[in-house]
Design an enzyme around this catalytic site. Sequence first.
Site, mmCIF file in Angstrom:
data_model
loop_
_atom_site.group_PDB
_atom_site.id
_atom_site.type_symbol
_atom_site.label_atom_id
_atom_site.label_comp_id
_atom_site.label_asym_id
_atom_site.label_seq_id
_atom_site.Cartn_x
_atom_site.Cartn_y
_atom_site.Cartn_z
ATOM 1 N N HIS A 236 35.730 -44.870 -67.315
ATOM 2 C CA HIS A 236 36.902 -44.539 -68.681
ATOM 3 C C HIS A 236 37.223 -42.645 -68.178
ATOM 4 O O HIS A 236 35.702 -42.292 -67.922
ATOM 5 C CB HIS A 236 36.598 -44.775 -70.024
ATOM 6 C CG HIS A 236 35.232 -44.337 -70.390
ATOM 7 N ND1 HIS A 236 33.656 -45.262 -69.511
ATOM 8 C CD2 HIS A 236 34.703 -43.007 -71.160
ATOM 9 C CE1 HIS A 236 32.842 -44.265 -71.249
ATOM 10 N NE2 HIS A 236 33.554 -43.538 -71.488
ATOM 11 N N HIS B 137 37.751 -39.392 -71.027
ATOM 12 C CA HIS B 137 38.015 -38.864 -71.312
ATOM 13 C C HIS B 137 39.580 -38.127 -71.917
ATOM 14 O O HIS B 137 39.629 -36.901 -70.844
ATOM 15 C CB HIS B 137 37.408 -38.425 -72.503
ATOM 16 C CG HIS B 137 35.820 -39.146 -73.343
ATOM 17 N ND1 HIS B 137 36.145 -39.749 -74.097
ATOM 18 C CD2 HIS B 137 34.830 -39.874 -72.309
ATOM 19 C CE1 HIS B 137 34.538 -40.179 -74.488
ATOM 20 N NE2 HIS B 137 34.209 -40.343 -72.949
#
Length: 136
Positions: free
Chosen positions: A93, A95
């Site tokens: 992931h 951010h």
Amino acid sequence: MMIVKGDIPSSVVYEDDEFLCFMDINPVSAGHCLVIPKAHSSDFGKMSPLDASMLMSLVHKIAPAIAAGVGTSSYNIISNIGAESGQEVFHTHFHITPRKEKTKTPWKQVPYINKEEQQKVLEAIKMSISRSFSCL
């Protein structure tokens, strides 16, 4: 994977066949979002070059749009890879954290002890890159 499957509710801002972008439940700034691949990968370094390229292409396009959505053109893009870097969720992931002056977060600088230490690190990185690129 629970968010991808819909087992955990999320505030989705973008979705296609391969990727999902949703608001972070513990934001560090207004508009803080996560961009993830739907297919499992524990971290960015474990993705295929093609999948990594597709993910970065999306991040490149969506990050300025997220920032503009909260009235700024400034943002951070970060992916913690490995426990030592602070990775807590072991699914790739990125951010996207929009930044305004009042949410600016300074980086803590950790200077090299001396030029020799810096040179030693430089050489180690260059050697590692050379080995990595020779495998391509």
